[in-house]
Design a protein around this motif. Structure first.
Motif, PDB file in Angstrom:
ATOM      1  N   LYS A 157       0.865  -1.182   0.000  1.00 10.90           N
ATOM      2  CA  LYS A 157       0.000   0.000   0.000  1.00 10.90           C
ATOM      3  C   LYS A 157       0.898   1.227   0.000  1.00 10.90           C
ATOM      4  O   LYS A 157       1.907   1.267   0.703  1.00 10.90           O
ATOM      5  CB  LYS A 157      -0.910   0.008   1.239  1.00 10.90           C
ATOM      6  CG  LYS A 157      -1.986  -1.067   1.245  1.00 10.90           C
ATOM      7  CD  LYS A 157      -2.894  -0.940   2.439  1.00 10.90           C
ATOM      8  CE  LYS A 157      -2.169  -1.288   3.737  1.00 10.90           C
ATOM      9  NZ  LYS A 157      -3.071  -1.311   4.900  1.00 10.90           N
ATOM     10  N   GLY A 158       0.527   2.231  -0.759  1.00 14.42           N
ATOM     11  CA  GLY A 158       1.352   3.428  -0.826  1.00 14.42           C
ATOM     12  C   GLY A 158       2.699   3.120  -1.429  1.00 14.42           C
ATOM     13  O   GLY A 158       2.866   2.189  -2.216  1.00 14.42           O
ATOM     14  N   SER A 159       3.694   3.926  -1.052  1.00 14.06           N
ATOM     15  CA  SER A 159       5.036   3.781  -1.615  1.00 14.06           C
ATOM     16  C   SER A 159       5.873   2.782  -0.820  1.00 14.06           C
ATOM     17  O   SER A 159       5.677   2.606   0.389  1.00 14.06           O
ATOM     18  CB  SER A 159       5.754   5.144  -1.608  1.00 14.06           C
ATOM     19  OG  SER A 159       5.094   6.060  -2.452  1.00 14.06           O
ATOM     20  N   THR A 160       6.815   2.163  -1.508  1.00 16.49           N
ATOM     21  CA  THR A 160       7.783   1.275  -0.880  1.00 16.49           C
ATOM     22  C   THR A 160       9.166   1.871  -1.079  1.00 16.49           C
ATOM     23  O   THR A 160       9.499   2.309  -2.173  1.00 16.49           O
ATOM     24  CB  THR A 160       7.731  -0.121  -1.511  1.00 16.49           C
ATOM     25  OG1 THR A 160       6.410  -0.662  -1.364  1.00 16.49           O
ATOM     26  CG2 THR A 160       8.742  -1.051  -0.858  1.00 16.49           C
ATOM     27  N   ILE A 161       9.967   1.896  -0.024  1.00 13.58           N
ATOM     28  CA  ILE A 161      11.324   2.427  -0.137  1.00 13.58           C
ATOM     29  C   ILE A 161      12.329   1.408   0.380  1.00 13.58           C
ATOM     30  O   ILE A 161      12.006   0.521   1.186  1.00 13.58           O
ATOM     31  CB  ILE A 161      11.505   3.755   0.595  1.00 13.58           C
ATOM     32  CG1 ILE A 161      11.202   3.621   2.086  1.00 13.58           C
ATOM     33  CG2 ILE A 161      10.660   4.850  -0.043  1.00 13.58           C
ATOM     34  CD1 ILE A 161      11.555   4.868   2.882  1.00 13.58           C
ATOM     35  N   LEU A 162      13.556   1.547  -0.114  1.00 16.69           N
ATOM     36  CA  LEU A 162      14.685   0.740   0.329  1.00 16.69           C
ATOM     37  C   LEU A 162      15.642   1.623   1.115  1.00 16.69           C
ATOM     38  O   LEU A 162      15.837   2.786   0.758  1.00 16.69           O
ATOM     39  CB  LEU A 162      15.421   0.161  -0.881  1.00 16.69           C
ATOM     40  CG  LEU A 162      14.582  -0.631  -1.878  1.00 16.69           C
ATOM     41  CD1 LEU A 162      15.410  -0.969  -3.118  1.00 16.69           C
ATOM     42  CD2 LEU A 162      14.034  -1.904  -1.238  1.00 16.69           C
ATOM     43  N   ILE A 163      16.220   1.089   2.165  1.00 18.14           N
ATOM     44  CA  ILE A 163      17.183   1.815   2.977  1.00 18.14           C
ATOM     45  C   ILE A 163      18.559   1.182   2.778  1.00 18.14           C
ATOM     46  O   ILE A 163      18.826   0.076   3.234  1.00 18.14           O
ATOM     47  CB  ILE A 163      16.811   1.791   4.477  1.00 18.14           C
ATOM     48  CG1 ILE A 163      15.366   2.254   4.685  1.00 18.14           C
ATOM     49  CG2 ILE A 163      17.789   2.639   5.271  1.00 18.14           C
ATOM     50  CD1 ILE A 163      15.093   3.680   4.220  1.00 18.14           C
ATOM     51  N   PRO A 164      19.455   1.860   2.054  1.00 18.57           N
ATOM     52  CA  PRO A 164      20.797   1.287   1.780  1.00 18.57           C
ATOM     53  C   PRO A 164      21.614   1.142   3.060  1.00 18.57           C
ATOM     54  O   PRO A 164      21.465   1.925   3.988  1.00 18.57           O
ATOM     55  CB  PRO A 164      21.434   2.297   0.836  1.00 18.57           C
ATOM     56  CG  PRO A 164      20.297   3.078   0.251  1.00 18.57           C
ATOM     57  CD  PRO A 164      19.263   3.129   1.350  1.00 18.57           C
TER      58      PRO A 164
END
Length: 326
Positions: free
Chosen positions: A319-326
């Motif tokens: 749901k909504g946006s998905t982000i990756l954390i390097p």
């Protein structure tokens, strides 16, 4: 030169082809900057490259958008300095990394009112909505539109932007929960396509008038339905292929269904110059900074869980946006 962890794939296929590798990041050359990504955006287009639907030279990195800090600047870079907060919506493939060197023309300055995570979650998706609503078709107050996948990252921004413009957005979703979220974000109505007939519900909701524009990022599985929801001389905006590419289009069908128009726009065409990129970004930043659009980050994954992140996105569980954390 810095060493970074980055996602790479050496052959196309399922999520199993995605690997974490160590790479050397070159120092910035003329017109370039070295940035540290604090967050990276995950988008459906990334899966097209991974599966081979879209072509790239292998082995390859993945990802197009991110947000972070400038660590070094190369010769002739005047617009950015070390320490600047920056974001980018569309860049050479390879955003899934902690460090990267980019030509400075891909970057815009990220306002202090917007976090790095929000920046990574909103640039490609938010500028997609900007060109869809402000350039592809100039929506006016009172217009009624159909927007597929209304509870996704692009969809939730579209719901809020439509509310701001006074546009009636009918959104399709896969569950009641997602439908309620779309309503909360500004959709006028939602249609649960797993339990309802989309064409019939559009007729009911529009009193048999249908809609002026359909925005469809799903592709193959919704193509015919989308055409059936358009009023005569309506515009079909096909801007994604989540269910597969639309092929074998019969132009005669457009005539039969009401002299319809069709377009297949992409972001790159609409931000083809630095001036256009900055102008579109500033409009988006203004709406987010004023709280008119709130960026909904539904999922966060460390870079090492990239396979799981792609699985969740493709399963429509996000749901909504998905982000990756390097």
């Amino acid at each position: 030169m810095k060493e970074t962890l980055a996602v790479r794939f050496h052959q196309t296929g399922g999520t199993e082809v995605l690997k974490i590798e160590k790479l050397n990041v070159p120092s910035p050359g003329k017109g370039e900057v070295l940035i540290q990504n604090y967050a990276v955006g995950l988008n459906f287009i990334d899966t097209y490259y991974r599966t081979g639907l879209y072509q790239t030279e292998l082995p390859s990195g993945l990802g197009f958008e991110g947000a972070g800090e400038v660590l070094e600047v190369g010769e002739d870079v005047t617009e950015f300095k070390v320490g600047d907060r920056v974001a980018y919506p569309h860049s050479p493939i390879g955003a899934y990394s902690k460090y990267r060197t980019l030509a400075s023309h891909w970057l815009v300055k990220l306002p202090s009112s917007i976090s790095y995570e929000e920046g990574a979650a909103m640039m490609l998706k938010g500028l997609t909505v900007q060109y869809l609503f402000r350039q592809t078709y100039d929506l006016k107050q009172g217009d009624t539109i159909l927007f597929h996948a209304a509870a996704g990252g692009v969809g939730l921004i579209a719901c809020q932007w439509a509310r701001h413009l006074g546009v009636n957005l009918i959104g399709t979703v896969s569950s009641e929960e997602k439908g309620k979220l779309a309503l909360e974000m500004g959709a006028t109505h939602f249609i649960n396509y797993t339990t309802e007939d989309v064409k019939q519900r559009v007729l009911e909701l529009t009193h048999n008038q249908k809609v002026k524009v359909v925005y469809d990022s799903v592709g193959k599985s919704t193509w015919e339905t989308s055409l059936d929801c358009l009023a005569p001389r309506g515009l079909m905006v096909s801007f994604g292929n989540a269910s597969g590419a639309v092929t074998g289009v019969n132009l005669g069908i457009l005539a039969q269904k009401g002299s319809l128009y069709v377009t297949r726009p992409i972001l790159a065409t609409h931000i083809s110059t630095r001036e256009k990129l900055v102008a579109a970004s500033n409009e988006l930043f203004d709406l987010v900074s004023r709280g008119i659009i709130k960026i909904q980050i539904g999922q966060k994954f460390p870079l090492e869980q990239i396979q799981e992140a792609h699985k969740e996105l493709e399963s429509r569980r996000t749901k909504g946006s998905t982000i990756l954390i390097p």
